[in-house]
Design a protein around this motif. Structure first.
Motif, PDB file in Angstrom:
ATOM      1  N   ALA A 143      -6.371 -19.534 -12.212  1.00 23.09           N
ATOM      2  CA  ALA A 143      -6.578 -18.270 -12.931  1.00 23.09           C
ATOM      3  C   ALA A 143      -5.263 -17.689 -13.454  1.00 23.09           C
ATOM      4  CB  ALA A 143      -7.247 -17.276 -11.999  1.00 23.09           C
ATOM      5  N   PRO A 144      -5.336 -16.897 -14.519  1.00 25.06           N
ATOM      6  CA  PRO A 144      -4.119 -16.243 -15.024  1.00 25.06           C
ATOM      7  C   PRO A 144      -3.747 -15.036 -14.166  1.00 25.06           C
ATOM      8  CG  PRO A 144      -5.985 -15.666 -16.417  1.00 25.06           C
ATOM      9  CD  PRO A 144      -6.506 -16.608 -15.373  1.00 25.06           C
ATOM     10  N   LEU A 145      -3.324 -15.314 -12.949  1.00 23.07           N
ATOM     11  CA  LEU A 145      -2.887 -14.259 -12.035  1.00 23.07           C
ATOM     12  C   LEU A 145      -1.423 -13.998 -12.352  1.00 23.07           C
ATOM     13  CD1 LEU A 145      -4.537 -15.958  -8.956  1.00 23.07           C
ATOM     14  CD2 LEU A 145      -5.333 -13.822 -10.015  1.00 23.07           C
ATOM     15  N   GLU A 146      -0.983 -12.762 -12.238  1.00 21.48           N
ATOM     16  CA  GLU A 146       0.400 -12.456 -12.615  1.00 21.48           C
ATOM     17  C   GLU A 146       1.370 -12.805 -11.484  1.00 21.48           C
ATOM     18  OE1 GLU A 146       1.501 -11.312 -15.658  1.00 21.48           O
ATOM     19  OE2 GLU A 146      -0.516 -11.701 -16.403  1.00 21.48           O
ATOM     20  N   ARG A 147       1.296 -12.064 -10.397  1.00 19.54           N
ATOM     21  CA  ARG A 147       2.187 -12.334  -9.261  1.00 19.54           C
ATOM     22  C   ARG A 147       1.441 -12.123  -7.953  1.00 19.54           C
ATOM     23  NH1 ARG A 147       7.848 -12.295 -10.003  1.00 19.54           N
ATOM     24  NH2 ARG A 147       8.375 -12.156 -12.211  1.00 19.54           N
ATOM     25  N   ARG A 148       1.778 -12.939  -6.972  1.00 17.20           N
ATOM     26  CA  ARG A 148       1.191 -12.768  -5.647  1.00 17.20           C
ATOM     27  C   ARG A 148       1.883 -11.584  -4.966  1.00 17.20           C
ATOM     28  NH1 ARG A 148      -1.265 -15.681  -1.508  1.00 17.20           N
ATOM     29  NH2 ARG A 148      -0.424 -15.112   0.527  1.00 17.20           N
ATOM     30  N   ILE A 149       1.084 -10.634  -4.451  1.00 11.58           N
ATOM     31  CA  ILE A 149       1.685  -9.446  -3.836  1.00 11.58           C
ATOM     32  C   ILE A 149       2.230  -9.812  -2.454  1.00 11.58           C
ATOM     33  CG2 ILE A 149       1.310  -7.063  -3.073  1.00 11.58           C
ATOM     34  CD1 ILE A 149       0.964  -7.458  -6.124  1.00 11.58           C
ATOM     35  N   VAL A 150       3.541  -9.671  -2.310  1.00 11.24           N
ATOM     36  CA  VAL A 150       4.176  -9.977  -1.020  1.00 11.24           C
ATOM     37  C   VAL A 150       4.861  -8.745  -0.430  1.00 11.24           C
ATOM     38  CG1 VAL A 150       4.534 -12.402  -1.617  1.00 11.24           C
ATOM     39  CG2 VAL A 150       6.355 -10.737  -2.064  1.00 11.24           C
ATOM     40  N   LYS A 151       4.929  -7.677  -1.220  1.00 13.27           N
ATOM     41  CA  LYS A 151       5.569  -6.459  -0.733  1.00 13.27           C
ATOM     42  C   LYS A 151       4.728  -5.258  -1.116  1.00 13.27           C
ATOM     43  CE  LYS A 151      10.302  -7.762  -1.397  1.00 13.27           C
ATOM     44  NZ  LYS A 151      11.647  -7.320  -1.631  1.00 13.27           N
ATOM     45  N   GLU A 152       4.718  -4.312  -0.204  1.00 13.46           N
ATOM     46  CA  GLU A 152       3.995  -3.076  -0.450  1.00 13.46           C
ATOM     47  C   GLU A 152       4.985  -1.939  -0.316  1.00 13.46           C
ATOM     48  OE1 GLU A 152       0.357  -3.180   0.084  1.00 13.46           O
ATOM     49  OE2 GLU A 152       0.264  -5.268   0.715  1.00 13.46           O
ATOM     50  N   ARG A 153       4.950  -1.049  -1.261  1.00 14.55           N
ATOM     51  CA  ARG A 153       5.772   0.149  -1.142  1.00 14.55           C
ATOM     52  C   ARG A 153       4.887   1.369  -1.235  1.00 14.55           C
ATOM     53  NH1 ARG A 153      10.896  -0.443  -5.161  1.00 14.55           N
ATOM     54  NH2 ARG A 153      11.827  -2.212  -4.070  1.00 14.55           N
ATOM     55  N   PHE A 154       5.301   2.368  -0.497  1.00 14.06           N
ATOM     56  CA  PHE A 154       4.582   3.638  -0.533  1.00 14.06           C
ATOM     57  C   PHE A 154       5.638   4.717  -0.637  1.00 14.06           C
ATOM     58  CE2 PHE A 154       2.559   7.184   1.876  1.00 14.06           C
ATOM     59  CZ  PHE A 154       1.495   7.398   1.022  1.00 14.06           C
ATOM     60  N   SER A 155       5.599   5.525  -1.686  1.00 15.15           N
ATOM     61  CA  SER A 155       6.601   6.575  -1.861  1.00 15.15           C
ATOM     62  C   SER A 155       5.978   7.950  -1.858  1.00 15.15           C
ATOM     63  CB  SER A 155       7.339   6.404  -3.191  1.00 15.15           C
ATOM     64  OG  SER A 155       8.132   5.259  -3.169  1.00 15.15           O
ATOM     65  N   LEU A 156       6.732   8.879  -1.320  1.00 13.52           N
ATOM     66  CA  LEU A 156       6.368  10.296  -1.401  1.00 13.52           C
ATOM     67  C   LEU A 156       7.439  10.936  -2.277  1.00 13.52           C
ATOM     68  CD1 LEU A 156       5.934  10.698   2.438  1.00 13.52           C
ATOM     69  CD2 LEU A 156       4.083  10.974   0.796  1.00 13.52           C
ATOM     70  N   LEU A 157       7.027  11.536  -3.379  1.00 19.90           N
ATOM     71  CA  LEU A 157       8.023  12.118  -4.281  1.00 19.90           C
ATOM     72  C   LEU A 157       8.052  13.638  -4.190  1.00 19.90           C
ATOM     73  CD1 LEU A 157       7.568  10.149  -7.632  1.00 19.90           C
ATOM     74  CD2 LEU A 157       8.857   9.503  -5.596  1.00 19.90           C
ATOM     75  N   THR A 158       9.259  14.171  -4.327  1.00 13.46           N
ATOM     76  CA  THR A 158       9.416  15.595  -4.619  1.00 13.46           C
ATOM     77  C   THR A 158       9.890  15.614  -6.077  1.00 13.46           C
ATOM     78  OG1 THR A 158      11.742  15.710  -4.057  1.00 13.46           O
ATOM     79  CG2 THR A 158      10.171  15.992  -2.235  1.00 13.46           C
ATOM     80  N   PRO A 159      10.035  16.804  -6.683  1.00 14.39           N
ATOM     81  CA  PRO A 159      10.413  16.783  -8.102  1.00 14.39           C
ATOM     82  C   PRO A 159      11.710  16.021  -8.375  1.00 14.39           C
ATOM     83  CG  PRO A 159       9.635  18.962  -7.492  1.00 14.39           C
ATOM     84  CD  PRO A 159       9.693  18.164  -6.217  1.00 14.39           C
ATOM     85  N   SER A 160      12.684  16.061  -7.452  1.00 14.61           N
ATOM     86  CA  SER A 160      13.970  15.449  -7.785  1.00 14.61           C
ATOM     87  C   SER A 160      14.339  14.260  -6.905  1.00 14.61           C
ATOM     88  CB  SER A 160      15.075  16.499  -7.680  1.00 14.61           C
ATOM     89  OG  SER A 160      15.066  17.018  -6.367  1.00 14.61           O
ATOM     90  N   SER A 161      13.543  13.980  -5.863  1.00 12.71           N
ATOM     91  CA  SER A 161      13.893  12.821  -5.033  1.00 12.71           C
ATOM     92  C   SER A 161      12.627  12.213  -4.448  1.00 12.71           C
ATOM     93  CB  SER A 161      14.870  13.236  -3.934  1.00 12.71           C
ATOM     94  OG  SER A 161      14.198  14.023  -2.978  1.00 12.71           O
ATOM     95  N   GLY A 162      12.803  11.398  -3.433  1.00 14.01           N
ATOM     96  CA  GLY A 162      11.621  10.771  -2.856  1.00 14.01           C
ATOM     97  C   GLY A 162      12.002   9.941  -1.662  1.00 14.01           C
ATOM     98  N   THR A 163      11.009   9.559  -0.884  1.00 13.97           N
ATOM     99  CA  THR A 163      11.271   8.663   0.234  1.00 13.97           C
ATOM    100  C   THR A 163      10.281   7.511   0.141  1.00 13.97           C
ATOM    101  OG1 THR A 163      11.509   8.495   2.612  1.00 13.97           O
ATOM    102  CG2 THR A 163       9.791   9.954   1.849  1.00 13.97           C
ATOM    103  N   THR A 164      10.763   6.313   0.467  1.00 13.75           N
ATOM    104  CA  THR A 164       9.938   5.124   0.259  1.00 13.75           C
ATOM    105  C   THR A 164       9.871   4.282   1.523  1.00 13.75           C
ATOM    106  OG1 THR A 164      10.508   5.052  -2.080  1.00 13.75           O
ATOM    107  CG2 THR A 164       9.737   3.005  -1.107  1.00 13.75           C
ATOM    108  N   ILE A 165       8.678   3.826   1.822  1.00 20.34           N
ATOM    109  CA  ILE A 165       8.489   2.920   2.947  1.00 20.34           C
ATOM    110  C   ILE A 165       8.084   1.573   2.356  1.00 20.34           C
ATOM    111  CG2 ILE A 165       7.092   2.449   4.994  1.00 20.34           C
ATOM    112  CD1 ILE A 165       6.556   5.570   4.969  1.00 20.34           C
TER     113      ILE A 165
END
Ligand SMILES: Cc1cc2nc3c(=O)[nH]c(=O)nc-3n(C[C@H](O)[C@H](O)[C@H](O)COP(=O)(O)OP(=O)(O)OC[C@H]3O[C@@H](n4cnc5c(N)ncnc54)[C@H](O)[C@@H]3O)c2cc1C
Ligand code: SF4
Lengths: 95, 393
Positions: free
Chosen positions: B66-88
């Protein structure tokens, strides 16, 4: 990177537009201005516009066929909503 | 009765519709898919992540072909404030089980490929045709009307997606309300493949799924997503329609705000927008409709409300495929007896209830409560487990 306008973005899309017939019937004289503003803010293609005099204009060319305006204001600002006729409208190349 | 009567007519050549048709054709039924796009996929967009478990049942060597783009090997979850953010970030070591295989996809090429596969299996496609109405006699759906054309079948499967207007005509659902759906707007940005892999620390073929909680930055109900494709990035915003009027920003502005946000901007620097799209999606845990069939008619996929969208988990594509396959199983049974009444077709409702769909809808719904439990944050191992489960959907 110069900031793109919504018109620039829509310009990248492939449309086969039906110039004559709009698939969405808009009540441009709708009286509740708050309702009109809601629709203007919600359309992801920015096709509902209020001018300086507060007059509503709508352009069906550029419609992404999402249905947001219908769900938000069906029976109010949006008098009628259909998908474009067979063969017309947006054709996503990516999607 | 016309000779061009079909065993089944399927409205909508998206994932649910193609899966149903494909399965029926495998068993030798005469099936027609009517799709309003000029090709399958040309009206469709998604965020980006396809869990392949259900399609692999239909096409065992899917991952090779199938024309799959990329296998997902990483997950990110971010919480943003207007000027910054934190990412897991969580990576592949934690991914496993039934949902181990997930890939970024672009619907236009993907659906088109799937349709070609189904056509090779015997499905007939009519593309570029909008189904305007249903033929309903004595409360029984007997076929479809498209312009001047009328076509009849033993059963009609409505796989028409979230704006399910024909399902309304069949009396199976009501018009959507602003608090039941979200709108997603997305840009596909092209970026040199080597640059993309370098920026996201990915090996060739590997991809990232990134969910962005933007409510604190952009206003109530506004979240973002980013998926890496081969040499493009899918970046978008999702907002509950009912909340837009009270939010600070219009839908058009939200997309730009996400692109300009300091957490996102460096990762897309130098990329070029190649397409802009928008689409509705059911919101929340979704609600399976009380009735998924009527006399001569079945609902599948988004049209049946089968999707999970909790901001941090969005899953509809694998559910759409599963429901399409279950529709097909029911139609095959009814084909034996010739009975397509609502009673006979209701074994589909039972099959949905017994599938992973309601279980997963409920499980994902429970994450919200788990994430809100403060004690979780004192136990890093548990927190990682919950976050991994959440990010995997
Ligand atoms: C922004 C966004 C992000 C998402 N992210 C994800 C994700 O990461 N992972 C995931 O699994 N899911 C995701 N989803 C959900 C997923 O895209 C849907 O659940 C899925 O596409 C539903 O498939 P479907 O086959 O039911 O409907 P669709 O894919 O919408 O297909 C319906 C088809 O019917 C056709 N059609 C409609 N009406 C007619 C008519 N009258 N006549 C003829 N043809 C008609 C349409 O053209 C279309 O081809 C996302 C959705 C959105 C909007
Ligand atoms: S369907 Fe979507 S894109 Fe088209 S006018 Fe309505 S809100 Fe705008």
């Amino acid at each position: 990177m110069a900031k793109m306008t919504i018109e620039d973005k829509l310009g990248l899309n492939k449309f086969n537009t039906n110039e004559l017939n709009s698939h969405i019937d808009v009540d441009k004289e709708y009286l509740d201005k708050q309702e009109v503003e809601r629709v203007c803010r919600a359309c992801p293609a920015g096709l509902y516009k209020l001018d300086a005099e507060g007059k509503l204009s709508f352009d069906h060319l550029g419609c992404l066929e999402c249905g947001t305006c219908r769900v938000l204001s069906g029976g109010k600002v949006v008098k009628g909503w259909h998908y474009p006729q067979s063969g017309y409208g947006i054709s996503f190349r990516m999607g | 009765m016309a000779e061009d009567r079909f065993d089944a007519i399927i409205v909508g050549g998206g994932l649910a519709g193609i899966a149903a048709a494909y399965r029926l054709a495998q068993e030798g039924l005469e099936v027609l898919v009517v799709e309003r796009g000029n090709t399958c996929g040309s009206k469709n967009m998604t965020g980006g992540r396809l869990y392949t478990h259900t399609l692999e049942k239909l096409i065992p060597d899917l991952l090779q072909r199938a024309p799959l783009e990329r296998r997902i090997v990483k997950e990110r979850f971010s919480l943003l404030t207007p000027s910054s953010g934190t990412t897991i970030e969580v990576d592949s070591a934690k991914l496993g089980g039934l949902y181990a295989n997930s890939y970024s996809v672009l619907r236009a090429p993907f659906d088109r490929w799937l349709a070609d596969e189904a056509e090779a299996a015997g499905v007939m496609f009519v593309c570029g045709v909008l189904v305007d109405d249903l033929i309903i006699r004595d409360g029984r759906v007997c076929g479809i009307i498209a312009g001047e054309e009328e076509m009849e079948a033993d059963v009609v499967i409505l796989a028409e997606g979230v704006n399910a207007q024909l399902a309304q005509k069949a009396g199976l659902r009501e018009e959507l309300q602003p608090d039941q759906v979200e709108v997603g707007a997305k840009e596909v940005l092209s970026l040199d493949q080597a640059v993309l892999e370098d920026r996201f620390h990915l090996a060739p073929g590997e991809g990232i799924a990134w969910i962005i909680r933007g409510e604190d930055a952009f206003g109530p109900g506004a979240n973002g997503f980013l998926y890496t494709n081969k040499d493009t990035i899918s970046l978008g915003v999702v907002t509950e329609i009912g909340k837009i009027p009270s939010a600070q920003h219009s839908m058009v502005e939200l997309v730009d705000l996400l692109k300009e946000h300091p957490v996102v901007a460096p990762l897309i620097a130098g990329s070029k927008t190649v397409e802009y799209s928008a689409h509705l999606l059911p919101c929340g845990q979704g609600a399976i409709l009380p009735r998924l069939c009527g006399d001569g008619v079945l609902l599948a996929g988004d049209a049946a409300g089968l999707a999970i969208n909790l901001g941090y988990v969005v899953r509809g594509m694998d559910l759409a495929v599963e429901s399409g396959l279950l529709c097909a199983e029911t139609v095959l049974k009814c084909h034996e007896t010739g009975d397509f009444s609502r009673d006979a077709l209701s074994s589909y409702e039972t099959a949905i209830q017994n599938s992973f769909i309601p279980r997963d809808m409920e499980r994902c719904g429970s994450y919200a409560a788990q994430l809100g439990n403060k004690a979780l944050y004192d136990d890093p191992a548990k927190l990682i487990d919950v976050l991994t489960a959440v990010m995997q959907g």
